[in-house]
Design a protein around this motif. Structure first.
Motif, mmCIF file in Angstrom:
data_model
loop_
_atom_site.group_PDB
_atom_site.id
_atom_site.type_symbol
_atom_site.label_atom_id
_atom_site.label_comp_id
_atom_site.label_asym_id
_atom_site.label_seq_id
_atom_site.Cartn_x
_atom_site.Cartn_y
_atom_site.Cartn_z
ATOM 1 N N GLY A 128 -7.286 0.508 -7.825
ATOM 2 C CA GLY A 128 -6.041 0.062 -8.455
ATOM 3 C C GLY A 128 -4.900 0.986 -8.092
ATOM 4 O O GLY A 128 -5.036 1.868 -7.235
ATOM 5 N N VAL B 286 -6.176 3.265 3.251
ATOM 6 C CA VAL B 286 -4.991 3.950 2.710
ATOM 7 C C VAL B 286 -5.302 4.313 1.252
ATOM 8 O O VAL B 286 -5.640 3.447 0.445
ATOM 9 C CB VAL B 286 -3.734 3.062 2.797
ATOM 10 N N GLY C 78 5.735 6.820 -3.673
ATOM 11 C CA GLY C 78 6.117 6.289 -2.359
ATOM 12 C C GLY C 78 5.266 6.786 -1.208
ATOM 13 O O GLY C 78 5.575 6.515 -0.036
ATOM 14 N N GLY D 105 1.964 6.049 -0.456
ATOM 15 C CA GLY D 105 1.193 4.962 0.172
ATOM 16 C C GLY D 105 2.082 4.144 1.098
ATOM 17 O O GLY D 105 1.694 3.805 2.226
HETATM 18 C C1 COA Z 1 -2.808 1.478 -3.324
HETATM 19 C C2 COA Z 1 -2.397 2.928 -3.204
HETATM 20 C C3 COA Z 1 -2.737 3.443 -1.816
HETATM 21 C C4 COA Z 1 -0.879 3.033 -3.401
HETATM 22 O O1 COA Z 1 -0.509 4.403 -3.201
HETATM 23 P P1 COA Z 1 0.851 5.011 -3.801
HETATM 24 O O2 COA Z 1 1.090 6.284 -3.089
HETATM 25 O O3 COA Z 1 0.819 5.044 -5.271
HETATM 26 O O4 COA Z 1 1.882 3.880 -3.305
HETATM 27 P P2 COA Z 1 3.466 3.841 -3.529
HETATM 28 O O5 COA Z 1 3.900 5.005 -4.353
HETATM 29 O O6 COA Z 1 4.094 3.641 -2.223
HETATM 30 O O7 COA Z 1 3.640 2.480 -4.366
HETATM 31 C C5 COA Z 1 3.017 2.316 -5.629
HETATM 32 C C6 COA Z 1 4.039 1.893 -6.679
HETATM 33 O O8 COA Z 1 4.896 3.000 -6.993
HETATM 34 C C7 COA Z 1 6.242 2.561 -6.899
HETATM 35 N N1 COA Z 1 7.054 3.721 -6.515
HETATM 36 C C8 COA Z 1 7.190 4.250 -5.269
HETATM 37 N N2 COA Z 1 8.039 5.311 -5.333
HETATM 38 C C9 COA Z 1 8.398 5.458 -6.624
HETATM 39 C C10 COA Z 1 9.226 6.374 -7.300
HETATM 40 N N3 COA Z 1 9.860 7.370 -6.691
HETATM 41 N N4 COA Z 1 9.364 6.220 -8.647
HETATM 42 C C11 COA Z 1 8.734 5.236 -9.297
HETATM 43 N N5 COA Z 1 7.928 4.325 -8.704
HETATM 44 C C12 COA Z 1 7.758 4.447 -7.376
HETATM 45 C C13 COA Z 1 6.211 1.493 -5.847
HETATM 46 O O9 COA Z 1 7.334 0.647 -5.920
HETATM 47 C C14 COA Z 1 4.953 0.761 -6.227
HETATM 48 O O10 COA Z 1 5.222 -0.056 -7.361
HETATM 49 P P3 COA Z 1 4.461 -1.432 -7.649
HETATM 50 O O11 COA Z 1 3.009 -1.063 -7.936
HETATM 51 O O12 COA Z 1 5.171 -1.983 -8.809
HETATM 52 O O13 COA Z 1 4.589 -2.222 -6.408
HETATM 53 C C15 COA Z 1 -3.080 3.817 -4.298
HETATM 54 O O14 COA Z 1 -2.821 3.254 -5.558
HETATM 55 C C16 COA Z 1 -4.587 3.938 -4.108
HETATM 56 O O15 COA Z 1 -5.040 4.868 -3.449
HETATM 57 N N6 COA Z 1 -5.375 3.015 -4.704
HETATM 58 C C17 COA Z 1 -6.845 3.045 -4.572
HETATM 59 C C18 COA Z 1 -7.302 2.781 -3.169
HETATM 60 C C19 COA Z 1 -6.786 1.449 -2.635
HETATM 61 O O16 COA Z 1 -6.941 0.398 -3.254
HETATM 62 N N7 COA Z 1 -6.160 1.514 -1.455
HETATM 63 C C20 COA Z 1 -5.644 0.342 -0.785
HETATM 64 C C21 COA Z 1 -6.655 -0.177 0.185
HETATM 65 S S1 COA Z 1 -6.315 -1.839 0.586
#
Ligand code: COA
Length: 272
Positions: free
Chosen positions: A143, A207, A217, A219
């Motif tokens: 998630g 990822v 940000g 991911g």
């Molecule tokens: C999916 C995953 C890689 C996302 O990583 P992350 O670094 O949190 O990604 P981001 O920060 O770019 O984006 C996540 C959310 O944060 C938000 N965000 C990004 N920068 C932000 C900031 N400065 N302030 C607040 N929110 C922010 C994004 O808009 C996004 O929002 P949303 O969920 O409403 O779309 C991470 O949750 C994870 O490792 N999950 C488990 C493994 C997985 O499922 N990986 C994907 C394989 S398909």
């Protein structure tokens, strides 16, 4: 409908595992037996008559996977084999569906302050085991939610890795079959991911962001760097499957759009 795009993804999904696994035909399926640490699955073989796999075919493939000691998992693209889910359920497997996305538009993706995003060019880079620990910890917290696990857990996991645990990935990077990108701060890797080019198609895989570093940000920035790398290599189709709609949204924000559905069938809980 099977579009040309889905057809290209399907061909990639049949060919790409063969770089890391031996393929064996079992009825309408190909069973992949991994030659690397990461386990593989079975898929419908190319040209398989759509919709004609029975529950008995699915049971046979499961039997063979048990004999081989590999996970009893089948993966496929729903648009290619729309009825396979029913056969898998009839055979007693659990089926899950995941958004299949393709990159279609490069958007402006900022790099968060204090973060360095870099591609690992040297296969012997010391940071690789840490990048793999980050992925493992990230996928253990499925998630998109923020959590507690952070750099302490990453460093403990990295210390506990066998000295040769990164050898497969180092070789794939050396051979140009895997590209790895990391996001780091002064304490080390916070997010990592990769893509596996094959001809003009690549899949973005693994990822993952440490739970304590999520929603900043990272991911998005790592994915955007992987996309840029793929485009520089002349790759035409950049795709991935996202675990859930929430995860898919992270990719949609960097220019991916949903083109289909990836399916996974396995006897118990779904490990992706
Ligand atoms: C999916 C995953 C890689 C996302 O990583 P992350 O670094 O949190 O990604 P981001 O920060 O770019 O984006 C996540 C959310 O944060 C938000 N965000 C990004 N920068 C932000 C900031 N400065 N302030 C607040 N929110 C922010 C994004 O808009 C996004 O929002 P949303 O969920 O409403 O779309 C991470 O949750 C994870 O490792 N999950 C488990 C493994 C997985 O499922 N990986 C994907 C394989 S398909």
């Amino acid at each position: 409908m099977v579009t040309e795009l889905i057809g290209r993804i399907e061909r990639y999904l049949d060919l790409a595992p063969k770089a890391r696994a031996d393929a064996e035909t079992v009825g309408p399926f190909t069973v992949f037996r991994s030659r690397v640490a990461h386990p593989f699955f079975a898929r419908p073989s190319p040209g398989w008559a759509r919709g004609y796999a029975t529950a008995a075919d699915v049971r046979s493939v499961g039997e063979r996977q048990r004999e081989l000691g590999v996970p009893e998992t089948i993966e496929w693209v729903k648009e290619i084999a729309p009825d396979l889910g029913t056969a898998c359920k009839d055979a007693g497997l659990r089926v899950s569906e995941h958004p299949l996305l393709v990159h279609h538009d490069s958007l402006a993706v900022p790099v968060p302050d204090g973060i360095r995003i870099r591609r690992i060019d040297d296969p012997d880079d010391d940071v690789l085991p840490s990048a793999q620990s980050v992925a493992r910890i990230a996928f253990a917290s499925a998630g998109t939610a923020i959590g507690d696990a952070g750099h302490t857990e990453r460093d403990i996991a990295t210390e506990q890795r066998a000295p040769d645990a990164s050898d497969d990935l180092r070789q794939l990077i050396r051979d140009g079959r895997s590209v790895v990108v990391v996001a780091e701060d002064e304490h080390g890797v916070l997010c990592s991911g990769g893509h596996n080019p094959l001809g003009a198609v690549t899949e973005i895989v693994g990822v993952g962001t440490l739970p304590s570093a999520r929603q900043r940000g990272l991911g998005a920035a790592v994915t955007d760097t992987l996309v840029a790398d793929a485009i520089r290599r002349g790759i035409e189709v950049i795709f991935l499957s996202a675990d859930t709609d929430d995860v898919a949204r992270v990719y949609e924000r960097v220019g991916f759009r949903r083109v289909g559905t990836a399916c996974v069938a396995s006897p118990g809980s779904i490990a992706r």
